[in-house]
Design a protein around this motif. Structure first.
Motif, PDB file in Angstrom:
ATOM      1  N   SER A 103       0.840  -1.172  -0.002  1.00  0.00           N
ATOM      2  CA  SER A 103       0.007  -0.129   0.058  1.00  0.00           C
ATOM      3  C   SER A 103       0.890   1.479   0.048  1.00  0.00           C
ATOM      4  O   SER A 103       1.937   1.412   0.632  1.00  0.00           O
ATOM      5  CB  SER A 103      -0.789  -0.051   1.062  1.00  0.00           C
ATOM      6  N   ASN A 148      -0.583   4.011   1.072  1.00  0.00           N
ATOM      7  CA  ASN A 148      -1.309   4.506   2.437  1.00  0.00           C
ATOM      8  C   ASN A 148      -0.820   3.496   3.423  1.00  0.00           C
ATOM      9  O   ASN A 148      -1.491   2.335   3.471  1.00  0.00           O
ATOM     10  CB  ASN A 148      -2.606   4.738   2.169  1.00  0.00           C
ATOM     11  N   ASN A 179      -1.878   3.597   6.346  1.00  0.00           N
ATOM     12  CA  ASN A 179      -2.834   3.471   7.593  1.00  0.00           C
ATOM     13  C   ASN A 179      -4.057   2.549   6.898  1.00  0.00           C
ATOM     14  O   ASN A 179      -4.613   3.141   6.147  1.00  0.00           O
ATOM     15  CB  ASN A 179      -3.502   4.951   7.734  1.00  0.00           C
ATOM     16  N   LEU A 197      -6.712   1.418   7.614  1.00  0.00           N
ATOM     17  CA  LEU A 197      -8.193   1.746   8.094  1.00  0.00           C
ATOM     18  C   LEU A 197      -8.648   2.884   6.992  1.00  0.00           C
ATOM     19  O   LEU A 197      -9.836   3.038   7.053  1.00  0.00           O
ATOM     20  CB  LEU A 197      -8.117   2.203   9.493  1.00  0.00           C
ATOM     21  N   THR A 198      -7.776   3.487   6.588  1.00  0.00           N
ATOM     22  CA  THR A 198      -8.011   4.450   5.418  1.00  0.00           C
ATOM     23  C   THR A 198      -7.762   4.170   4.139  1.00  0.00           C
ATOM     24  O   THR A 198      -7.964   5.173   3.306  1.00  0.00           O
ATOM     25  CB  THR A 198      -7.416   6.044   5.764  1.00  0.00           C
ATOM     26  N   TYR A 255      -9.553   2.915   1.869  1.00  0.00           N
ATOM     27  CA  TYR A 255     -10.860   2.918   1.096  1.00  0.00           C
ATOM     28  C   TYR A 255     -10.927   4.613   0.582  1.00  0.00           C
ATOM     29  O   TYR A 255     -11.588   4.774  -0.461  1.00  0.00           O
ATOM     30  CB  TYR A 255     -12.167   2.743   1.904  1.00  0.00           C
ATOM     31  N   LYS A 256     -10.245   5.352   1.289  1.00  0.00           N
ATOM     32  CA  LYS A 256     -10.290   6.834   0.884  1.00  0.00           C
ATOM     33  C   LYS A 256      -9.178   7.079  -0.355  1.00  0.00           C
ATOM     34  O   LYS A 256      -9.554   8.131  -0.916  1.00  0.00           O
ATOM     35  CB  LYS A 256     -10.135   7.849   1.994  1.00  0.00           C
ATOM     36  N   SER A 257      -8.360   6.308  -0.380  1.00  0.00           N
ATOM     37  CA  SER A 257      -7.259   6.385  -1.701  1.00  0.00           C
ATOM     38  C   SER A 257      -7.714   6.373  -2.826  1.00  0.00           C
ATOM     39  O   SER A 257      -8.688   5.538  -3.161  1.00  0.00           O
ATOM     40  CB  SER A 257      -6.073   5.525  -1.309  1.00  0.00           C
ATOM     41  N   ASP A 281      -4.100   0.714  -3.451  1.00  0.00           N
ATOM     42  CA  ASP A 281      -4.786   0.917  -2.408  1.00  0.00           C
ATOM     43  C   ASP A 281      -5.971   0.389  -2.492  1.00  0.00           C
ATOM     44  O   ASP A 281      -6.585  -0.202  -1.429  1.00  0.00           O
ATOM     45  CB  ASP A 281      -4.577   2.342  -1.953  1.00  0.00           C
ATOM     46  N   SER A 282      -6.746   0.506  -3.322  1.00  0.00           N
ATOM     47  CA  SER A 282      -8.167   0.099  -3.564  1.00  0.00           C
ATOM     48  C   SER A 282      -8.020  -1.545  -3.420  1.00  0.00           C
ATOM     49  O   SER A 282      -8.911  -2.157  -2.780  1.00  0.00           O
ATOM     50  CB  SER A 282      -8.652   0.482  -4.967  1.00  0.00           C
ATOM     51  N   ASN A 310      -7.207  -2.794  -0.001  1.00  0.00           N
ATOM     52  CA  ASN A 310      -8.338  -2.728   0.685  1.00  0.00           C
ATOM     53  C   ASN A 310      -9.509  -3.859   0.535  1.00  0.00           C
ATOM     54  O   ASN A 310      -9.928  -4.494   1.215  1.00  0.00           O
ATOM     55  CB  ASN A 310      -9.377  -1.288   0.544  1.00  0.00           C
TER      56      ASN A 310
END
Length: 114
Positions: free
Chosen positions: A15, A17, A19, A21-22, A24-26, A31-32, A35
């Motif tokens: 990833s 990102n 973190n 836990l976040t 899904y925001k990327s 990252d998707s 997630n």
């Protein structure tokens, strides 16, 4: 649980990102995928519990169907990560190997609850 642990480690590693836990925001494809990988591997044990303890055969069959879909998805996520340029594909091969092992045990378990 091994699938959950391995998926979490791989998602953390690949990833952009860190973190989890976040994720899904990327806006990042990687990252998707990470997630989605985490989500499906977390849902598998939950669906197993539902299938194991449900008195409704239709609910058991629905959970089994979801597990089959999630297993296929995990393999697709591995391919997606490869296509997105993850260089350390040996980690993805390890996850695929764990999926094969899980599938063998899953098939036996599935027959026992019918």
């Amino acid at each position: 649980m091994d699938l959950c642990f391995m998926s979490r480690e791989i998602a953390s590693y690949v990833s952009l990102n860190k973190n989890l836990l976040t994720l899904y925001k990327s806006n990042s494809l990687r990252d998707s995928i990470a997630n989605s990988l985490l989500t499906d591997t977390i849902l598998i044990p939950q669906k197993i519990v539902i299938a194991e303890f449900s008195k409704s055969s239709s609910e058991r069959m629905l959970s089994i169907s979801f597990i089959n879909i999630m297993i296929r998805n995990i393999n697709s996520y591995c391919l997606g990560l490869e296509k997105d340029g993850v260089k350390e594909i040996e980690y993805l091969h390890l996850l695929r190997s764990e999926v094969r092992s899980f599938r063998k045990h899953y098939k036996k378990w599935k027959l026992s609850i019918d």
